[in-house]
Scaffold this motif. Structure first.
Motif, short mmCIF file in Angstrom:
data_model
loop_
_atom_site.label_atom_id
_atom_site.label_comp_id
_atom_site.label_asym_id
_atom_site.label_seq_id
_atom_site.Cartn_x
_atom_site.Cartn_y
_atom_site.Cartn_z
N SER A 95 53.76 8.95 58.80
CA SER A 95 54.37 10.28 58.83
C SER A 95 53.33 11.32 58.43
O SER A 95 52.67 11.17 57.41
N MET A 96 53.21 12.37 59.21
CA MET A 96 52.22 13.39 58.89
C MET A 96 52.61 14.20 57.66
O MET A 96 51.81 14.98 57.15
N VAL A 106 38.66 14.19 62.18
CA VAL A 106 39.72 15.04 62.72
C VAL A 106 40.93 14.16 63.02
O VAL A 106 40.81 13.13 63.71
N ALA A 107 42.09 14.54 62.51
CA ALA A 107 43.32 13.76 62.69
C ALA A 107 44.19 14.38 63.78
O ALA A 107 44.47 15.58 63.75
N ASP A 108 44.59 13.55 64.74
CA ASP A 108 45.57 13.93 65.75
C ASP A 108 46.91 13.41 65.26
O ASP A 108 47.22 12.24 65.38
N SER A 122 37.53 11.56 65.87
CA SER A 122 38.99 11.70 65.87
C SER A 122 39.69 10.36 65.68
O SER A 122 39.20 9.31 66.09
N PHE A 123 40.87 10.44 65.07
CA PHE A 123 41.77 9.29 64.96
C PHE A 123 43.20 9.80 65.08
O PHE A 123 43.47 10.99 64.91
N GLY A 124 44.14 8.88 65.40
CA GLY A 124 45.50 9.29 65.65
C GLY A 124 46.51 8.65 64.71
O GLY A 124 46.32 7.53 64.25
N ALA A 171 38.19 17.59 58.52
CA ALA A 171 37.62 18.82 59.07
C ALA A 171 38.61 19.53 59.97
O ALA A 171 38.54 20.75 60.14
N GLY A 172 39.52 18.76 60.56
CA GLY A 172 40.48 19.36 61.49
C GLY A 172 41.73 18.54 61.63
O GLY A 172 41.73 17.32 61.39
#
Length: 202
Positions: free
Chosen positions: A91-92, A44-46, A65-67, A103-104
């Motif tokens: 950059s997202m 899951v990416a923040d 999770s990772f950021g 997954a998220g």
């Protein structure tokens, strides 16, 4: 421009985020619902993780999770505060992640400074990176059903969006709406309504 603006206030912002966002029970419930939707399904990416407090919160909810953040100063603070988690500068809109690899995605107030014309491509990138059945949770300022408006955020120009319009961008990218939530401002906040939008890739 946004990265440099957040670099300049990174330490102050980290304190603000820690003190203010932790008090909202409704937002904690939304994050928990998002976690329930993606737990055990993959990473899951923040995106726009800032100092990493929500990345860490997602990990505490059982997510891998990772950021990612545009601001090198924010990423440096996140790594120092949470050395057991992964944080990257990026950059997202242009992440070097494989198709269908997440997954998220949490995008909590990380699109608020994006020029409106560029927002659809962010949703397209979210859809590209999400695996089938994956979810994205978006947080933003909401325009109370009126048109898109801009305002002078303390860091740089930000936008209040009609949530229907953001949901439409999601639909155009192939993401279906799961639900939405609104929160009124509390004492000390700008008089702006807050919103969360949960989307799913079929």
């Amino acid at each position: 421009m946004t990265a440099a603006a957040y670099d300049a206030v990174a330490v102050q912002y980290a304190e603000f985020a820690r003190e203010v966002w932790d008090v909202h029970a409704l937002e904690r419930a939304v994050w928990a619902a998002f976690a329930d939707s993606v737990r055990g399904r993959g990473p899951v990416a923040d995106l726009g993780c800032g100092p990493g407090h929500l990345t860490a919160h997602l990990r505490s909810l059982g997510l891998d999770s990772f950021g990612v953040d545009l601001s090198p100063a924010m990423v440096e603070l996140a790594r120092a505060a949470h050395p057991d988690l992964r944080f990257e500068v990026g950059s997202m809109a242009e992440l070097e992640l494989p198709d269908a690899s997440l997954a998220g995605i949490l995008s909590w107030y990380s699109l608020i400074h994006t020029p409106p014309a560029e927002v659809p491509r962010y949703f397209a990138e979210f859809a590209r990176m999400l695996a089938p059945g994956g979810h994205v949770l978006l947080g933003c300022f909401e325009s109370r059903g009126g048109p898109l408006t801009s305002f002078d955020h303390k860091v740089t120009t930000a936008y209040c969006w009609p949530l229907d319009e953001l949901a439409g961008f999601g639909a155009a990218a192939g993401l279906s709406e799961v639900g939405r939530v609104y929160r009124e401002p509390v004492a000390g906040e700008r008089p702006l309504r807050h919103a969360g939008l949960l989307l799913r890739k079929p």
